[in-house]
Design an enzyme around this catalytic site. Sequence first.
Site, mmCIF file in Angstrom:
data_model
loop_
_atom_site.group_PDB
_atom_site.id
_atom_site.type_symbol
_atom_site.label_atom_id
_atom_site.label_comp_id
_atom_site.label_asym_id
_atom_site.label_seq_id
_atom_site.Cartn_x
_atom_site.Cartn_y
_atom_site.Cartn_z
ATOM 1 N N THR A 25 87.909 -39.686 98.427
ATOM 2 C CA THR A 25 87.810 -38.453 99.214
ATOM 3 C C THR A 25 86.766 -38.521 100.320
ATOM 4 O O THR A 25 86.969 -37.971 101.404
ATOM 5 C CB THR A 25 87.490 -37.265 98.277
ATOM 6 O OG1 THR A 25 88.549 -37.118 97.330
ATOM 7 C CG2 THR A 25 87.330 -35.976 99.046
ATOM 8 N N ASP A 71 93.343 -44.942 96.663
ATOM 9 C CA ASP A 71 93.072 -43.792 95.806
ATOM 10 C C ASP A 71 92.606 -44.348 94.466
ATOM 11 O O ASP A 71 93.169 -45.325 93.969
ATOM 12 C CB ASP A 71 94.349 -42.968 95.624
ATOM 13 C CG ASP A 71 94.115 -41.670 94.886
ATOM 14 O OD1 ASP A 71 93.597 -41.726 93.749
ATOM 15 O OD2 ASP A 71 94.458 -40.604 95.412
ATOM 16 N N SER A 72 91.595 -43.757 93.870
ATOM 17 C CA SER A 72 91.056 -44.325 92.628
ATOM 18 C C SER A 72 92.078 -44.321 91.499
ATOM 19 O O SER A 72 91.987 -45.136 90.571
ATOM 20 C CB SER A 72 89.790 -43.581 92.189
ATOM 21 O OG SER A 72 90.087 -42.308 91.668
ATOM 22 N N GLN A 287 87.211 -36.661 69.872
ATOM 23 C CA GLN A 287 87.729 -35.893 70.994
ATOM 24 C C GLN A 287 86.660 -34.971 71.580
ATOM 25 O O GLN A 287 86.843 -34.429 72.671
ATOM 26 C CB GLN A 287 88.938 -35.063 70.548
ATOM 27 C CG GLN A 287 90.134 -35.901 70.124
ATOM 28 C CD GLN A 287 91.320 -35.058 69.717
ATOM 29 O OE1 GLN A 287 91.363 -33.862 69.983
ATOM 30 N NE2 GLN A 287 92.293 -35.673 69.060
#
Length: 333
Positions: A25, A71-72, A287
Site C-alpha cells: 500500500t 501485493d503481499s 486459537q
Amino acid sequence: DDINFNSMISNNLKKRVLIIYTGGTMGMRHSKDGSLKPEAGYLTERIKELPEMCRPEMPEYTIIEYDPLLDSSCMGPRDWMKIAVDIQQNYLEYDGFVVIMGTDTMAYASSALSFMLENLGKCIVFTGSQIPFCEVYNDARRNLIVSIIFAISSEFPEVCICFNDKLLRANRTVKVNSVGLNAFDSPNFPPLATLGAFIQDNKELALSQPRGPFRVHTKLEAKIIVLKLVPGFDDECIHAMVQYSTTLRAIVLEMYGTGNGPSNKDSLFKAIALARQKNIVVVALSQCLQGGVSLDTYSMGREFKRIGVISGGDMTTEACTTKLAYIFGRGIA
C-alpha cells in the site's frame, strides 16, 4: 529507557541504510477505476522528496524496488528467499535494512526471515502502511521515517516490525486490525520499543550480539497445512487429506483454549494418529491471541501428546508455520 529521537540519530552521519520495496500500500496510487495499484518508481520519488531524508543527521540510503511490485497476498517462500539474498549480498555495505511490503502477510515474511538469517548482528525493520503516500492524510510517512531511524540506531540485532507506535519482535507479531493504523500487535511478548514524545526503549529485551558469522538459509519447504477446529467440523475431510496426501510434512492444528478439542469425537483422534503414523509433524496452537497451549490441561490434549503431537506453546501461527518450513528446508526433521 526514555530516548529522544534526535539523540538516536545524532551519531548517524556516516551510516547507511538499504530500503527494499517489494510492493504494498505505501507506494500505491489510484488507478482510473479508483482502485489502488502499485506504480513502479513512485515510492522512490516520494522518499527522495521527503525533507526529513535531506537532513544531515539522517543516514545515506539506497532504494531497491522489486520488479514486478507484489501485493503481499501474492508473496510466499520464494519472495522471502529473494529478500534474504538481497540482505545477504548487501550485509557488509549497510548498517541497517528496511523492508517495505504489504501488511497482509508481513508477519509471515518477517517471521520467516527471523529464522533464515542466522547470527544476525544488525537490525532489519519491516514496515508498510494502511494508507498510501498519495493520500494527504497517511501513516506511510511516519512509519517509514521511524523505521529508518530504528534500522540504524536500534540496539536490537534482529528482525522487527515497526508500525504505528511500536517496534515489535517479528516472530512474536500478528496482524490484528485490517483497517486501523495500529495494525500489528505482539500479544504474548512486550514491544521492543514504544513511540511517543520520547521512545520507551526496552533494552532488557534485546538479543545479545551473535558470536558466529552471519549466514543465510534460503531453502524453505512449505508442505504445511493449518487447520482451525470449529464446533461440528467434518473429521472425514482431515482423515482423507492425511490418508491420500503424499507430500504433506506438517499439520498446524489450531485448538480451543489451552489445547482442548472434542474428546467425544474419536474420528479426529484417528485422523491425527494416522498423521503421526505417516511421520507427519503435528503442532498444536491455541486459537486465543493471548496465552498458549498446555497439552496436559485437558484429556484431549493429553491423548494428543501421547501420540506425539507437539505443543506450540504461545507461538503465533505465522511463526510456527515459517519455522517448520525453515526446519524442513534445513533437513532437521
